[in-house]
Structure formats: C-alpha cells, structure tokens
Design a protein around this motif. Sequence first.
Motif, PDB file in Angstrom:
ATOM      1  N   ALA A 194      21.615  39.104  40.900  1.00 32.51           N
ATOM      2  CA  ALA A 194      22.590  40.193  40.932  1.00 32.51           C
ATOM      3  C   ALA A 194      23.859  39.800  40.187  1.00 32.51           C
ATOM      4  O   ALA A 194      24.399  40.584  39.398  1.00 32.51           O
ATOM      5  CB  ALA A 194      22.912  40.549  42.383  1.00 32.51           C
ATOM      6  N   ALA A 195      24.312  38.555  40.413  1.00 33.35           N
ATOM      7  CA  ALA A 195      25.522  38.103  39.732  1.00 33.35           C
ATOM      8  C   ALA A 195      25.301  38.059  38.222  1.00 33.35           C
ATOM      9  O   ALA A 195      26.191  38.370  37.437  1.00 33.35           O
ATOM     10  CB  ALA A 195      25.923  36.721  40.249  1.00 33.35           C
ATOM     11  N   ALA A 196      24.081  37.667  37.816  1.00 31.37           N
ATOM     12  CA  ALA A 196      23.812  37.573  36.381  1.00 31.37           C
ATOM     13  C   ALA A 196      23.743  38.944  35.741  1.00 31.37           C
ATOM     14  O   ALA A 196      24.062  39.108  34.566  1.00 31.37           O
ATOM     15  CB  ALA A 196      22.497  36.825  36.149  1.00 31.37           C
ATOM     16  N   LYS A 229      39.152  42.394  33.246  1.00 34.04           N
ATOM     17  CA  LYS A 229      39.541  43.789  33.470  1.00 34.04           C
ATOM     18  C   LYS A 229      38.677  44.719  32.610  1.00 34.04           C
ATOM     19  O   LYS A 229      38.190  45.741  33.077  1.00 34.04           O
ATOM     20  CB  LYS A 229      41.026  43.965  33.137  1.00 34.04           C
ATOM     21  CG  LYS A 229      41.543  45.343  33.510  1.00 34.04           C
ATOM     22  CD  LYS A 229      42.970  45.537  33.078  1.00 34.04           C
ATOM     23  CE  LYS A 229      43.377  47.004  33.276  1.00 34.04           C
ATOM     24  NZ  LYS A 229      44.679  47.293  32.697  1.00 34.04           N
ATOM     25  N   SER A 230      38.478  44.319  31.348  1.00 31.48           N
ATOM     26  CA  SER A 230      37.723  45.188  30.448  1.00 31.48           C
ATOM     27  C   SER A 230      36.275  45.316  30.896  1.00 31.48           C
ATOM     28  O   SER A 230      35.627  46.316  30.647  1.00 31.48           O
ATOM     29  CB  SER A 230      37.789  44.645  29.020  1.00 31.48           C
ATOM     30  OG  SER A 230      36.986  43.483  28.919  1.00 31.48           O
ATOM     31  N   LYS A 231      35.761  44.305  31.568  1.00 29.42           N
ATOM     32  CA  LYS A 231      34.363  44.388  32.016  1.00 29.42           C
ATOM     33  C   LYS A 231      34.240  45.130  33.333  1.00 29.42           C
ATOM     34  O   LYS A 231      33.137  45.326  33.827  1.00 29.42           O
ATOM     35  CB  LYS A 231      33.781  42.986  32.164  1.00 29.42           C
ATOM     36  CG  LYS A 231      33.410  42.361  30.828  1.00 29.42           C
ATOM     37  CD  LYS A 231      32.688  41.059  31.051  1.00 29.42           C
ATOM     38  CE  LYS A 231      32.146  40.499  29.749  1.00 29.42           C
ATOM     39  NZ  LYS A 231      31.512  39.196  29.970  1.00 29.42           N
ATOM     40  N   GLY A 232      35.372  45.476  33.930  1.00 29.30           N
ATOM     41  CA  GLY A 232      35.288  46.298  35.137  1.00 29.30           C
ATOM     42  C   GLY A 232      35.746  45.619  36.405  1.00 29.30           C
ATOM     43  O   GLY A 232      35.652  46.203  37.490  1.00 29.30           O
ATOM     44  N   SER A 233      36.181  44.374  36.322  1.00 33.71           N
ATOM     45  CA  SER A 233      36.665  43.729  37.535  1.00 33.71           C
ATOM     46  C   SER A 233      37.917  44.452  38.039  1.00 33.71           C
ATOM     47  O   SER A 233      38.738  44.900  37.239  1.00 33.71           O
ATOM     48  CB  SER A 233      37.022  42.269  37.256  1.00 33.71           C
ATOM     49  OG  SER A 233      35.854  41.503  37.133  1.00 33.71           O
ATOM     50  N   TRP A 240      24.035  47.451  36.118  1.00 39.19           N
ATOM     51  CA  TRP A 240      23.302  46.308  35.583  1.00 39.19           C
ATOM     52  C   TRP A 240      23.370  46.248  34.063  1.00 39.19           C
ATOM     53  O   TRP A 240      23.323  47.266  33.378  1.00 39.19           O
ATOM     54  CB  TRP A 240      21.829  46.355  36.020  1.00 39.19           C
ATOM     55  CG  TRP A 240      21.674  45.946  37.454  1.00 39.19           C
ATOM     56  CD1 TRP A 240      22.635  45.459  38.267  1.00 39.19           C
ATOM     57  CD2 TRP A 240      20.484  46.028  38.236  1.00 39.19           C
ATOM     58  NE1 TRP A 240      22.127  45.210  39.511  1.00 39.19           N
ATOM     59  CE2 TRP A 240      20.804  45.540  39.531  1.00 39.19           C
ATOM     60  CE3 TRP A 240      19.180  46.437  37.998  1.00 39.19           C
ATOM     61  CZ2 TRP A 240      19.859  45.478  40.556  1.00 39.19           C
ATOM     62  CZ3 TRP A 240      18.245  46.370  39.003  1.00 39.19           C
ATOM     63  CH2 TRP A 240      18.582  45.893  40.274  1.00 39.19           C
ATOM     64  N   THR A 241      23.477  45.031  33.585  1.00 39.46           N
ATOM     65  CA  THR A 241      23.540  44.834  32.140  1.00 39.46           C
ATOM     66  C   THR A 241      23.026  43.443  31.827  1.00 39.46           C
ATOM     67  O   THR A 241      23.042  42.553  32.677  1.00 39.46           O
ATOM     68  CB  THR A 241      24.997  44.954  31.640  1.00 39.46           C
ATOM     69  OG1 THR A 241      25.047  44.400  30.313  1.00 39.46           O
ATOM     70  CG2 THR A 241      25.958  44.171  32.511  1.00 39.46           C
ATOM     71  N   LEU A 242      22.560  43.285  30.614  1.00 41.84           N
ATOM     72  CA  LEU A 242      22.088  41.962  30.202  1.00 41.84           C
ATOM     73  C   LEU A 242      23.161  41.215  29.424  1.00 41.84           C
ATOM     74  O   LEU A 242      22.887  40.193  28.790  1.00 41.84           O
ATOM     75  CB  LEU A 242      20.819  42.097  29.350  1.00 41.84           C
ATOM     76  CG  LEU A 242      19.576  42.563  30.126  1.00 41.84           C
ATOM     77  CD1 LEU A 242      18.398  42.760  29.189  1.00 41.84           C
ATOM     78  CD2 LEU A 242      19.209  41.565  31.223  1.00 41.84           C
TER      79      LEU A 242
END
Lengths: 335, 584, 359
Positions: free
Chosen positions: B357-359, A236-240, B373-375
């Motif tokens: 994209a998933a990564a 949730k915190s990551k945006g899911s 996008w983020t690393l």
Amino acid sequence: MLQHMVDHPRRRRIGLLLALVGLLPAGCRAGPAASSQGPAPVTLYTCVSDSTIQPVITEYKAAHPGAEISLFRAPTGELNARVAADLRSGGLKADVIWGCDPLTMQGYVDQQLVGGWTPENAADIPRHYRTGSFVGVAVLYLVAVHRRGTPAPASWSDLTDPAYAPVAVPDPRVAASALGALSYFANAKGYGTDFYRALKHNGANQVSTPDLVTTGVAQGLYQAGMTTANSAYLAKSKGSPVEVSWPQPGAVAVYGPIGLAQHGRDSQQAKDFITYVVSEPGQQVVATAGSYPTRPGVTGGPEIPSGAPVVQPDWPAVSADRDRLLDGYQSIFGS
Amino acid sequence: MPVAAGRLRSAARTQPTSGPATRGGPAKGPVSQRLVRAVATLAVAAVVVILVLYPLGRLAVVVGTDTSGQLFGGAPVAEVLRTTVALALAVTAAAVPLGTLAALGLARSDVPGRRVLRVAIVLPLLVPGFVLGYSWTQAYGRGGFTDFLFGLPWRSVQGPAGVWAALVVSTVPVVYLLVAVGLAARAEPELARAARSSGAGPLAVLVHITLPLLRPSIAAAAVLSVVSTLDSFAIPQAMGGSGDFTTVTMAIYRRLSLGSDPAAFVQALALALLLVAVTLVVVVPADLWLGPRLRATRGAGPSGPVAVPGASRPHARSTGTGMHARSTRTAMSRWISAGLSLYLVLALALPMVALLAAALTPAVGVPPTPAHWTLDNFRSVLNARSLAAFGRSAGLALLAAGLLTVLGAAVAVLERRRIGRALAGLVTVALVVPGSTVAVALLISYGRWLGGTLLLILLAYLAKLWALAHRPISGALDRFPPGELQAARASGAGLAVAVRTVAARPLAPALLGAFCICGVTALHEVTMSVLLYGPGTETLAVIVLNSAEIGQIGPTAALSLLLTGAVLLPVLALWPAIRRLRTR
Amino acid sequence: MTSTSSSHSEAAPLSGGSAAPPDLLQVRNLTVRFGSVSAVDDVSLRVQRGEVLALLGPSGSGKSTLLGAVAGFWPPEAGEVLLHEVVVAGAGWGLPPERRDVAVVFQNYALWPHLTALDTVAYPIRRTGRRRLAARTEAASILELLRIAHLADRRPAEMSGGEQQRVGLARALARRASLYLFDEPTAHLDAHVRGLFLAELVARRQATGAAAVYTTHDAEEALGLADRVALLDNGRLVQCGTPEQVYSEPVHAWAAHITGAASIIQPAGLLPPSHPPVSGLGGTDLSGPVLVRPGWARFGGTLPGRIRGVRFRGPDSDFLVETPAGEVLIREPGPPTRPVGAAVEWTLTRAWPLPLTQR
C-alpha cells in the motif's frame, strides 16, 4: 566410504578442487574489473538527492560521449565518514565532491582535500555562492512545513509555541541543510542556541534527515518541522496533507558547492564535469530536476514564492566555529 | 531399495568403459595422491587464513595496541552492550517457545492447511530483515496501516518493542526448522506411543518425553537465536534508527558510517571486538555442552543397522500419540491452524500488504485507497543507480553462492581428516562471528587495497557464509550410506565414475540447497555490505537502507518490494527442482 | 477365501465350555486404513482372560497395525474394538491409549533415550499417581523379577538390544494391564535371550491371569507359545484356531506353508490298496492336493521315491524325497542315514486334504 575417498583420492577430484580454489582469486578479480571498464570513470562523492544527481549525470554523459561517472551518494554525515575512511586507507578516492553545504566543503578544503581550482564559468555565479576553492551549484532552502489545517508559522520562533508541538528538526550531524540552519540561528539576533533549547523544551523531536521531517509531518506524527523546500513542495505536490511556509526572518539558504579533489586521478575529466554543472545547460538540468540553481536567469525550476524572505548564514564566520556549534547543539539534542 | 539397486546397476553398466582407465590409477602410486591431498588442504587452509584468521587477528591486534585512550571513550558502551544482550535474551525468550510450539503443532498430521502453513512459517527467512522491519513500521506505526484503518497505531513499534517483535518473527522460522528436524530425528512416534500406552496423557507426553528429547534441538535453537540477534543489524536499524535505542551493530555502523573523527573509528573497532567476545561467551559453553548431544546417535539398539522386516509399515497419522473422540482431535488441530494463521497474518501478511500500500500510494498522508494507486514510486526507483545495484547484488550473490558451494564442499570432504576438522571448526566460527565484526576486520586488513570494491564485499560474504554452505553438504555426506560408493567401485566403477553415478544424485539436493541458502543470504545481506560499499559498489540492499534513512517512504517501500521479489522469485523457481531431487 | 470363512468366523477358543467366560478383548469387523491402503481388512477376533493369541503372518500382513488399533494408536476406519466388553474404539474414534487397560511391548523397544531403565519402568507406575519413591521401589522389584536390576541406572544407548528388550518388557509389566500386546517381541533376540523371554512371558501370564496378543512371523514360536493362532495375510484373517488346528488342518496351501514345513502332493493313484490307512484321509476324495507334514511320512513300505536332498538339523534330519505324486519332506531322528540319489521306499501315515482353491 568417506574415509575411503580420502584415503585413495583420485587425481581428478583433487585437481578439480585445486582448479576451483584457483578460480577464487580469478573470480574475485572479476568484481572490481567489471566496475572499471572503459576510460577511468570520474568518482563523484555527493549528498545531492538521487532525483537531482541522476538527471545531471545522464545529461552530462549525453553531452560527453564515453564519459563515466562512478557515484557515491549519501547524506552529509555518511559522506564525511566515507572521506575519513578513504583517508585511513590510502587517501581520498573521489575526483569531485559535490557537497550540500559550504561548511562541510570548507572542512575538506582545510584538510587540503578539495580546492585549488574553480571553473572559468564560476564567475557567472553570485559571489556569496562561491569561494576560491568551490562553486555553489544548487541551493537548499530550509523552510517550515506544517500540517494542513494548522496555521502557518509567521516566524521561526513560532515553532516554540505549544500550538505547534510536537515539532521535528533534522540532525545537523547528518543533514547539511540542518547544519546550515544551525549556522544561521546560532548567530541570529533573538535566536542563538537558546532557540534550539526552546524547541527541545516544546517537545521537539530530532530525526535524521529533512525528508523524515516532511514524512513525519505528513503522517501526523508532528505538527510542524524544519525541512528543505524541495522535500516539502514535492510531498505537497504529490498530495500529502502538508503546507509550506517561509517564516521570518527568512528561509535559510544553504548552497551546495562543487569542488575538485586535489589528488584526483584524471583531473581533466573531473574539471569537465564541474564546468558542465556550473554551465547554463548543467544548471538547467539542476533546475528541471527540481533543485534551486545558483546561476541567475535559469528558469524552469522551482521558484521562490514572491516576497518570501531568505537569509544567508555568515559562512566564513561560522566555519571557524563549526565544532563549537555542533557541541552546543549536541548538549541539547544529543543522545 | 530399488533406487539403490538401480544406481548399482547403472554403475555396473559403466564399468567396461571406465574400468581400464581407472585401473591405471594406482600404478602412479600413492605419493602423488598424498601430495595432491596436501596441496588441496593447504589451499583451503590458506583461504581460511585469508578470510577468517588474519582479519580477526588483525582486529584484535589493532584494538589491543591502540594507544589513543579513546577505545571506549565518549561512547556509552556499557549501555549499548546491555541493550544488545537484553534484546538477544528477550528475543530468544519469545522466539524459542513460539517456534517450538509451531513445530509441535505442525507435526500433527490433521492440522487443516498444514502443507501451506509449513511453508508459510519459514517465509520470513526469505524476507530481507530490513524489509521485514520496515514493513512492520508501515503496518503498525503512527500513520501506518492499522492507524489508518482503525486509528490503532502501536506507538512503540519504532523502538525497542517493535525491534523485539520483528526480530522474534524473523527468528521463529529458525527455531521452527531446528525443532522440526529434532522432532523428526529424535522424537519418533513410537516413543510417544510408548508413553501413551504407559498411561500418560498428551500433556504428560509433551512434558516428560517430547520436550526432553527435543532439549538439544531447543538449546541449539536458543543459542542460534541469541547469536543471530547479537548479529542483527537490519531490523534494529529499520525500526529503532531514530530513537535512543542503540545496539552494538548499530553503534558500529554509526561510528563507521556517520562519524568522521578517528576516535569514532577505533571505537567501532573496539565494539566489533566486544561483540565477538560476547558472542563467544554464549557460543563456546553452549557448543561444549551441545556438541556431543547433537552429534550423539541413539547408540546401540533399534535404530542401529538391524534391518527389521516389516519395520517400514505405514506411519501415517504419524503423530499417533493416541486419539480422542474424533471431534476433540480436530478441534485442537483447528485451534492450532487458526492460531498459526493469525500469527502469520499479523507477522507477515499484513506488514507486506502495508508495504505494498505504501509503495502504491503517491505520497505520505494520502489514503491508500485504490483511487490513489499509482506506480510512480516504482518508476522513480527503477533508475540507473538501483538497476546497476541490482545487477551487482545478483552477480555478487551468484558468484558468492557458487564459490561458497565449492568451498563448503571442499571443507566437508577434507573434514574427514583431522586437519580438515580443524578447518571446519574455523569455518563454523566465522558463522557466529557477527557480520559487523567480519566487515570491520576485513576493512582494516584489506581496506587499504580493496576498500570500497566489490571484491571486499565478496570476501566478507565468503567469510561469513562459508559455514552456511558447509553445514548442509557435510550433513549430506554424513547421511550418505557408506556402502554405496564401495558397492559401485566393487562393481567396477572408478572413483570419478562412482561419484558421478552413485553420489552425485543423493548429494545434489544438499549442493543445490547450499547454493540457494548462500545466494539468498548474500542477496539480502546488508550488515556487512553497508560497512564495505564504496562509489559504484552499492548493493540493492544498501540502496534500500539508504533510501529509508533519507526518509522517503513510498520509494523505500517500492525498493523493499523489489528486493523481496529478487530474493523470492529465484527461490520459488528453484523450489520444485530441490523438491524433485529430494524425493528421488 | 470364502470357502474358508466358515471354519474361523467364530474364532472362539476350543476350550469354550457351556458357560464361556466373558471376552477380555473383542475385535469386530475391524478395518484400518492408511491413506488408500487397507492395512487391516474386516478382521474379527476374541481373546479371553489368561489366553495367549499369536498373530502370525509375513511382514506387511497387518499384524502390527491390528495391534496398534487395539492399543489405541490409530482409530478404525470401520468395526469396533471392545475391552472388558466395553467399546473402546469405533469407526473414526477411539479412547486414547492411556485410558485402555492395555500394555504394549514395542518391536523397536521404543525406550526413551533420556531416561534410565529404572525411571523408564517407574514411568507407568508414576502415571497412576504413585509417589516417585514408591514408584521407583516397585520398578526396582520388577527389574529384579526380570533379572535386570543391574541395568537400573543405564540409558538405552548403554544397553544391548536384548537388555533394551527386557527393559521394554519390564515397562509393560509395570503397567499392570489386563492385556499385553507384544509387537514382534522376539524379532531382535538371539536364541538364548528369546528362550529367557518366552519363559518370562509364560510365568507372567500364569501369575496374573492376564491375556496377551503378540505378533510374530515365526511359526514355531507361535505354535509353541500361543493358546490360539490367528493367521493374517494382506490385512485379512485367513484362519484362527488352536496351534494343532492351524498346523494340522490349514485352510489352504498358503496357510499350510506359513505354519511350518509343508509338502503338498497329488496322491491320486499313488496309494496301492495294500497301503496302510492314512489318518485324516478316510473316505476323502483323493483327486485333490493333500498336505503332508514332515512327521506324517516315514521310510519303509511300498511307495517309491528317490532322495533329492538331505539336511541335518541336529536332533533330526530332513530328507527331500522325489515321488510320483510330488516332493515329500520326511523327517527322521538322528543324523542322515541315506545319501542323495538313493532310491527309497516310504509310507504315508497322515495327510490333510486341501481345498482346490489355491491362494
């Protein structure tokens, strides 16, 4: 030409060949040797997630210069298989086991693999999180995760409602938290194994781990599911697009115990590590890493929403019953 | 020819210095030489016994003497076996025609983008199987790439259909390579031209001439496809792991890695033995039929030693199977090019993009748009544990590749004698013995002492991949012109000097190739590693597999890309060197 | 080169009477390129029904490439190929081989390893739509014709080179084409098989009236077999004419050497007035080089010389004679009669003045 080469081999060539064949064992020896430099490392078997175990090891090593931890990390089911494999080939190789549920740990105690010692600071941990053989150092809360936009289930039995279909549940043979939940529901009033039967009837899917439940709900494969609070809040915190709820009668608390292996090589180092994890600094690392610590008064970690209900399975009661529970479950979800 | 002459000259130049030294050799007598040779043969034979014979024998004995009565108890063995065999046949039925078509299509000289396509078609070999399977689930699964873009999920990608498709993609390059080699070696352009000028159209040439000539190559490809599918673990595990779909290798893994009761263990052993039995049922008859046909040269006649003046006239436009008006010719080639490109995009490019994209996406359910996008995922997986695993993987791969090159060369040289041929046969058997079986056999043979150590994993790599190193080196020795070493020695070079000056250069590509293929395979090997690893000995591929099992998509995708990069980069770096050596 | 072009630009057969029959094959300004190499460069040729044309040249001269362009294996870069006066190939395009009235015998035989001799020969017959049995019967009769019926069930790996060659020939015959293309048909044959083969080729031609083009680097064979000979060098047509023409009247020194044993001398000031007239030199300026074939000089007479080498050839003997004008090869019947080093006199009976432009 080749026939010729073989017919008249020169010393040097065959010598080289011999040297290389001789090199084989030498080169192989380099393998394990490389992994066992310095003082004999403490071998730790755990099912705790990487995000928790890595900071703990890092901080422990910082506090104990020269200490080495050799880690085997796998979900509970694999951990069991690893222990069984060890026993087949000469005995348990672990010095410390940090499990994810007391049932599995009690199983090791019953096999006389773990126990016989708990650190002095174990007294600081609440009674229901420890036994004479091991101490709980982290708690997993089995909560409900559901898609954003779907109303939160008020009670666990709501998940048998077609409105939440399809539901995902983690596999108790793989994940300790799922085993804990099974332990609770099997003996809870109004639930029992019928609860799982109703879930299955409602089209519930079994996936192996709580993280897969969360992922599946986030992807929209499932409307809701049972997962750990850590997994759900992290997503949730990551945006899911997921929400977390603590349904009635409560989130199932499953504590992860740490214990000393009975025939470890260097028990002092192992004891040092266990003492550290139970200690306040160790618990602080656990909390900061995102797990729920068992030690009261440690802050900075994830928090239980105020008023959220929590239930504790009756561990001693179910531990005698473990195989029957799993068999009953297997008859519903087994493949 | 000038090259050979140059080699001879250089060999001759070295004569004055090396002459006296080697001339002393024969005086020491052949007895010591024979002794040395015998010792070398014995040493290699001992390694074969340690790596192959004893473990397999032990496996058979343990299963054969099991008295628990639970060998096949409680496990739907028949169904698992049926699934596995059906999968192998289905994969072969699709991969063999596809790979053959690709080889035939790319044999045409006028296919647009031919050079790129010929490299691209074999790229799936460099993508670890697990990564390929996982990337397909990210591309086509529910909540995947096509689902996000077009609302078109392929629901059964995580199941038998998806496993089948990904296995086909990973098998097509093998078929392609075998058929392309057969095409070059057997279906000479002259033979097609002879048919065309006998009145056969392009299709008739394909049916009557080209395909029959390729029959041994195609059959070999089919056998290899069946064997590799029976052996496959990573792709079924990545794509069918959560359903009811179970292959034998998956069942072995589950029993060994998830089951803790003794019955599960003996069942794993029984399955391992069953798997090797099924494999041999396929391989032995095929080898009896194919062996002579694949080895057979064209017999007496034109391809013999007759040197024909002018025979080397240019074979450009080498397909030469005749021509139509220019427009139709290029239209066909354009179709081939477009078809192959589409296939590669769907099979490889899109899944890899989906993986990327998933990564780059912070969490599941977040749209994979640049804004998000983020690393973070890469940062989170680049921890001490995965870095250490990468170090172990790289070290193991290098060590295994080096040892395997030496062992492969040793057997290739010894194979020129009868006893060596027996060794070579045994080594080849190890290649078709499924990895799961090799791992289980080694585990019960040496697990007590070596369980969970890198040494055991290394032994498994050596046992399984020995033939992979042996084949190319042996082939290069076969092709090495017999006169060259003799010419060098007749010019005064001792054997060592002759080997160094005359043989080293032409054999270098095969040695380097063997090193590369073993290194790459070891680097992404997971079937055996996952059964053999222990505390502190996980390889990177095992970490990737574990990460996927836990169910965190972003980190798994990031790890998968890192693993693929770890395989691709060294190969791409070494590629120019191999090419340079080949062309010389 | 340019000075020679006039002699062969229209390479029609000598026999061309008032009503010349239509050409079976015409090659017009044909250029074939492989990458940047021109394998065939602006070549024009004609072949009539019943005619045998030999393409004579060293390896790499473009003979086989030219043959392949006629067969339809590769398209011309420029120029045209006409069969039965119909254009079958032009710049960048061409009819496929199966649609040309042409049969090919390959240098390396190109027999299909998986087919028996009978099936190989039946293959072209089957392609015309005949049933399997009929095709096999006809193939068997062709094998019979070439006296290789005993090879019917053998595959190429079970045949000798000569046997393969004859099966390849039988396959071409089975095609029943108007034009047969032979790519170095005798390169792999020993003398005995070669003789048999050449007899078969001649018989076939007489029986069917078909034409043939074949490549060779053997001058004797080209001269002895062909109605006309075309000399190729580096992809270019050097000369084309009857065997007598190319042998006796080569356009330059290279052409002289490629067509047979040739001595080239500078006769200026050599011939005394008493010397009998030399055929072919009447009224010619003798300042340049002239060609002398082995039979064009004999021992006896007034010209001085000394024997430098002797070679016994069976029916006759060759003497290499050093003369003030250069070395001359004299051929006499029978075994050698004169030792090396002997001083001899000789007479020039015939010569052919070569243009000064040397190749």
